[in-house]
Design a protein around this motif. Structure first.
Motif, mmCIF file in Angstrom:
data_model
loop_
_atom_site.group_PDB
_atom_site.id
_atom_site.type_symbol
_atom_site.label_atom_id
_atom_site.label_comp_id
_atom_site.label_asym_id
_atom_site.label_seq_id
_atom_site.Cartn_x
_atom_site.Cartn_y
_atom_site.Cartn_z
ATOM 1 N N UNK A 411 0.833 -1.212 0.000
ATOM 2 C CA UNK A 411 0.000 0.000 0.000
ATOM 3 C C UNK A 411 0.862 1.254 0.000
ATOM 4 N N UNK A 412 1.919 1.249 0.791
ATOM 5 C CA UNK A 412 2.806 2.416 0.851
ATOM 6 C C UNK A 412 3.495 2.658 -0.488
ATOM 7 N N UNK A 413 3.990 1.602 -1.106
ATOM 8 C CA UNK A 413 4.682 1.749 -2.389
ATOM 9 C C UNK A 413 3.706 2.119 -3.506
ATOM 10 N N UNK A 414 2.484 1.568 -3.461
ATOM 11 C CA UNK A 414 1.476 1.958 -4.453
ATOM 12 C C UNK A 414 1.100 3.428 -4.301
ATOM 13 N N UNK A 415 0.989 3.895 -3.052
ATOM 14 C CA UNK A 415 0.698 5.311 -2.825
ATOM 15 C C UNK A 415 1.805 6.192 -3.402
ATOM 16 N N UNK A 416 3.055 5.803 -3.167
ATOM 17 C CA UNK A 416 4.177 6.563 -3.727
ATOM 18 C C UNK A 416 4.206 6.476 -5.244
ATOM 19 N N UNK A 417 3.773 5.309 -5.777
ATOM 20 C CA UNK A 417 3.752 5.154 -7.230
ATOM 21 C C UNK A 417 2.728 6.088 -7.867
ATOM 22 N N UNK A 418 1.499 6.108 -7.335
ATOM 23 C CA UNK A 418 0.464 6.956 -7.945
ATOM 24 C C UNK A 418 0.785 8.433 -7.756
ATOM 25 N N UNK A 419 1.602 8.755 -6.741
ATOM 26 C CA UNK A 419 2.035 10.148 -6.546
ATOM 27 C C UNK A 419 3.327 10.444 -7.284
ATOM 28 N N UNK A 420 3.795 9.459 -8.079
ATOM 29 C CA UNK A 420 4.994 9.603 -8.911
ATOM 30 C C UNK A 420 6.250 9.893 -8.085
ATOM 31 N N UNK A 421 6.328 9.231 -6.925
ATOM 32 C CA UNK A 421 7.491 9.435 -6.076
ATOM 33 C C UNK A 421 8.385 8.203 -6.000
ATOM 34 N N UNK A 422 7.975 7.145 -6.659
ATOM 35 C CA UNK A 422 8.805 5.941 -6.699
ATOM 36 C C UNK A 422 8.491 5.192 -7.982
ATOM 37 N N UNK A 423 9.457 4.491 -8.568
ATOM 38 C CA UNK A 423 9.176 3.728 -9.795
ATOM 39 C C UNK A 423 8.463 2.419 -9.488
ATOM 40 N N UNK A 424 7.886 1.848 -10.513
ATOM 41 C CA UNK A 424 7.184 0.574 -10.361
ATOM 42 C C UNK A 424 8.134 -0.531 -9.912
ATOM 43 N N UNK A 425 9.407 -0.434 -10.293
ATOM 44 C CA UNK A 425 10.366 -1.472 -9.936
ATOM 45 C C UNK A 425 10.498 -1.644 -8.431
ATOM 46 N N UNK A 426 10.261 -0.568 -7.663
ATOM 47 C CA UNK A 426 10.352 -0.684 -6.204
ATOM 48 C C UNK A 426 9.269 -1.618 -5.664
ATOM 49 N N UNK A 427 8.054 -1.491 -6.184
ATOM 50 C CA UNK A 427 6.964 -2.385 -5.789
ATOM 51 C C UNK A 427 7.252 -3.808 -6.223
ATOM 52 N N UNK A 428 7.796 -3.962 -7.408
ATOM 53 C CA UNK A 428 8.138 -5.294 -7.912
ATOM 54 C C UNK A 428 9.197 -5.954 -7.045
ATOM 55 N N UNK A 429 10.219 -5.199 -6.675
ATOM 56 C CA UNK A 429 11.277 -5.763 -5.825
ATOM 57 C C UNK A 429 10.736 -6.140 -4.447
ATOM 58 N N UNK A 430 9.809 -5.339 -3.924
ATOM 59 C CA UNK A 430 9.218 -5.655 -2.625
ATOM 60 C C UNK A 430 8.489 -7.003 -2.668
#
Length: 456
Positions: A411-430
């Protein structure tokens, strides 16, 4: 700023291309460096000739693809990229993928092996209908051992990897059959549920083979899992029709096929279908790639609506959640389905695509599942503090804590993703980095819980 953005996009495409090249076991690091230097040189020359960075990359990949099978395979795998249409031509597009004749013979051998192995216990008086607890513990061993063998053969796994796979399956067989688990014991239930999970992650080890450290290969296995499930369900539906026709036609001539169906057709067909579904994923990937986005976009909003409706009902009625065994299994299954749906969605997503509406819907789904997980956890903790521990409640407690951490991080990484503060790869690595946590917990439940709770 625009020029810098274009350069960042170009570097992202180089990074993705390099990541694929490094997955090729037959290529050394120096080979990958040479290929990348060649591609970068072509791009630089095209940019100097007046092309934009993105256009130069596409043209360079096309030129390289006409000379090098490696680029063709890279374009074939990343079907969402424009350069698939630029690189693949005519005969290069093999819809059967790995469906060679050798693969077909290997499939037949492994499927037949699975069917034979599930009937071997009958030689020792273990009837499929009468010895339900034995088959509940061992059914995944009969099926998944042969699927792992097929994948290890197809990946040309080394001796060390094969030895590790064999040791893990032997460990699973020992845990399933050495412990004195009674037919009514909770330990039998949690073993029957968790052993298939543990063994499926061993299948994942066979799938990634020597590249088990690669985050991308782990994500490939997640995609394989979703596609395997689609094919297995389709085979099961077809098998149900076959079973109905078999029963109807033989009954019409005064013969009762019930024994044949229950003792041979269903068990042998089920374990063989596990292997066949795996082969179909390997051989027909391009077919399911078209299904995956449709399935995820269909079921994600439906599951989100169900979870939100459930949370609203809990708030309105103030009714506690039933945490008896059947309810715990149901809620944990729901959370696992949500997690699987999210992972399958991730596997079908273009890593370079900007965040969109569907990513926000994913965030709503994960947040809803997180809230349900918290409610279930509170009920379990309250019930344990009041009545003490049981194998079921303790296993459910651990699983919900593990899912809570996973969903909270997602949820935290998805929130950062939709706010364009982290790339999708971070969620994938998690998510790919979390797979060993699931494996460790499943094995702990199978190996430690029965003796810990005195096989109750």
């Amino acid at each position: 700023m625009t020029a810098q953005h274009g350069q960042d996009e170009l570097e992202a495409q180089f990074a993705q291309w390099r990541q694929y090249v490094e997955r090729r076991r037959e290529l050394q690091a120096s080979d990958a460096d040479e290929l990348e230097d060649h591609l970068r040189g072509s791009v630089d020359a095209l940019v100097a000739a007046g092309l934009s960075a993105d256009e130069a990359f596409l043209v360079a990949v096309k030129r390289m693809g006409s000379l090098d099978e490696l680029s063709r395979e890279f374009a074939r795998e990343h079907s969402e990229r424009l350069w698939k249409q630029l690189v693949l031509t005519g005969a290069d597009q093999d819809p059967a993928g790995g469906g060679s004749r050798r693969d077909l013979w290997a499939l037949v051998a492994c499927a037949a092996g699975a069917a034979v192995s599930v009937k071997l216990p009958a030689l020792f008086g273990l009837d499929f209908d009468q010895d339900g607890s034995f088959y509940a513990r061992n059914f995944s061993l009969f099926a998944l051992t042969w699927l792992a063998g097929f994948l290890a053969w197809r990946r040309q796994a080394g001796r060390t990897m094969i030895a590790a796979l064999a040791a893990l399956f032997v460990l699973g067989a020992v845990a399933a059959n050495v412990y004195p688990l009674g037919e009514e014991s909770q330990s039998l239930v949690i073993t029957s549920i968790h052993l298939p999970i543990a063994l499926w992650l061993v299948v994942g080890l066979a799938y990634v083979s020597e590249e088990w450290r690669s985050s991308r290969r782990r994500m490939d296995f997640i995609r394989f899992t979703g596609e395997w499930f689609v094919y297995f369900v389709l085979i099961a539906l077809g098998g149900g029709v076959l079973t109905a026709f078999t029963a109807g036609t033989f009954n019409a001539i005064g013969m009762d096929p019930e024994v044949f169906i229950s003792q041979w057709l269903l068990p042998c067909g089920a374990v063989a279908a596990v292997v066949v579904a795996g082969w179909l994923v390997e051989a027909k990937q391009s077919v399911v790639e078209n299904i995956a986005p449709v399935l995820t976009r269909l079921f994600t909003p439906l599951f989100t609506a169900v979870l939100l409706a459930f949370l609203a009902a809990v708030l309105v009625t103030s009714t506690g959640i039933d945490v008896e065994r059947e309810a715990l299994i149901l809620f944990n299954l729901l959370l696992v389905v949500v997690l699987g749906l999210m992972l399958y969605t991730m596997s079908a997503r273009d890593p370079l695509a900007p965040p969109g509406v569907f990513d926000r819907l994913q965030l709503a789904l994960v947040a809803s599942a997180l809230a349900v997980d918290v409610l279930v956890l509170l009920e379990i903790i309250g019930r344990i503090s009041e009545y003490g521990t049981t194998p079921n409640k303790t296993a459910a407690l651990g699983e919900n804590i593990i899912l809570l951490v996973n969903l909270a991080g997602s949820a935290w990484l998805l929130l950062k993703l939709v706010r364009r503060r982290t790339p999708f790869e971070a969620l994938e690595r998690w998510q790919t980095g979390y797979l060993p946590v699931f494996a460790a917990w499943a094995w702990a439940v199978v190996l430690v819980f029965p003796p810990l709770f005195d096989y109750a």
